[in-house]
Write a protein that holds these residues in place. Sequence first.
Motif, short mmCIF file in Angstrom:
data_model
loop_
_atom_site.label_atom_id
_atom_site.label_comp_id
_atom_site.label_asym_id
_atom_site.label_seq_id
_atom_site.Cartn_x
_atom_site.Cartn_y
_atom_site.Cartn_z
N HIS A 73 0.84 -1.20 0.00
CA HIS A 73 0.00 0.00 0.00
C HIS A 73 0.87 1.24 0.00
CE1 HIS A 73 -0.22 0.10 4.74
NE2 HIS A 73 0.98 -0.15 4.30
N LEU A 101 0.33 5.75 0.49
CA LEU A 101 -0.51 6.93 0.66
C LEU A 101 0.01 8.11 -0.13
CD1 LEU A 101 -1.01 5.26 3.53
CD2 LEU A 101 -2.44 7.26 3.88
N ARG A 155 -5.65 5.27 0.97
CA ARG A 155 -4.45 4.56 0.54
C ARG A 155 -4.73 3.77 -0.72
NH1 ARG A 155 -3.43 -0.66 4.53
NH2 ARG A 155 -5.56 -1.44 4.62
#
Length: 412
Positions: free
Chosen positions: A145, A147, A266
């Motif tokens: 992931h 952000l 995210r």
Amino acid sequence: MEHRHLELLRELAARGTLAAVATATHRSPSAVSQHLRAAERDLGVRLVEPASRTVRLTPEGELLAAGAADIAERMADLQAQLDARRGAPAGTVTLGTLPSAGEALMPGLLARTAGTGIAVDLDDFDLAEADFAARAHDSDIVIAHSLSGDAPTGTKELNVTVVAHEPLVVALPADHPMAGAEAIGPEEAHALEWIGVPPGYPFDTVLVALENELGAPLSRRVRLRDNRLVESLVGAGMGAALLPGFTTRPREGLVLRPLTGVRAQRSIVALSRPDRHARLAVRTVTRLLQETGAALEDAHREPSPGEVAGPVVDDETRCVHYASALDVVAIRFHCCGRWYPCLHCHAGAEDHSVLPWPADRHDAEALLCGVCRRRFSIAEYLQVEGCTGCGAAFNPGCSRHHPVYFEMGPPS
């Protein structure tokens, strides 16, 4: 020119040190060194040279390592074409995932692969964003992931497929003074004590963005990795936290609110080396992950401003359970922050119990007139028989359910 020599050079180019190659290939560092010397003898060129406490590839070694990657990708592509001619994709796909994304995605993925010729071999790990790329050398697919965008740090040489965009939510103790707010912005965030994650982990970048927006630091009481542990501390009143929106649910002692003022979502992505991604089974699992992610996004999509969720039958928020001329009030539920026409609509859409608004939070604007879209506080709603904005009458029978939505006693 032996394939095993080329693969060794490719591993060294990807992992950087003999020790890392030895660990990945389940050999001792001395065995890897012997293999390199044998490759140099066979090829007639120096492949590595000393560099600090380890070695690095020579220009000839880099040339062969790059060629090894091209050869591996071409071989995998040929295998994929052969698999396609034989029928449905089959084989084992190794998949590593961070726990929170795995919790959201793996049930749907495994349901989609059940009964097929694909077996998914799972592993889980929690890493800083910059460390996910290295894991792609050990698994066919790594669920990571970010952000900061749709590609985690260091993944330039990898195949990156966006699986889903997941909102992050602020978890607050249910009795916190800010639990009645519709959303948490930078100013509200500054007044909170936070349960954070270690530096370098993606969720921390959101709190850093809030600090940059404010020009002031946020207070972090503790830094932890495990979301369930964080949830338990929030529920015990220890502070606020950022948590993943797909898998975090309101529960006793905890409410969820959106975060505003900074990017608060995210990107969940599937990472693969190009040669691994060329396999038909790997490409198929990647596509199934995208389908699973799309289903999650649909299931958790928030209503647009002023829109009410649930089985609404008209544009004045009447629902299939209560649809008389007087049923024009929608409620923002304290437990999840979402708007529904009634408790039955909430029960049909959510998997948690209703948490009533505390008696000392009756100043919260938690009611909506479906006729004129005016919002008003709980305290105001409990004192009127109709909308003070447009005059629409409210159903007096709703008072039977007031104790479900609102604590009716004096503030404790």
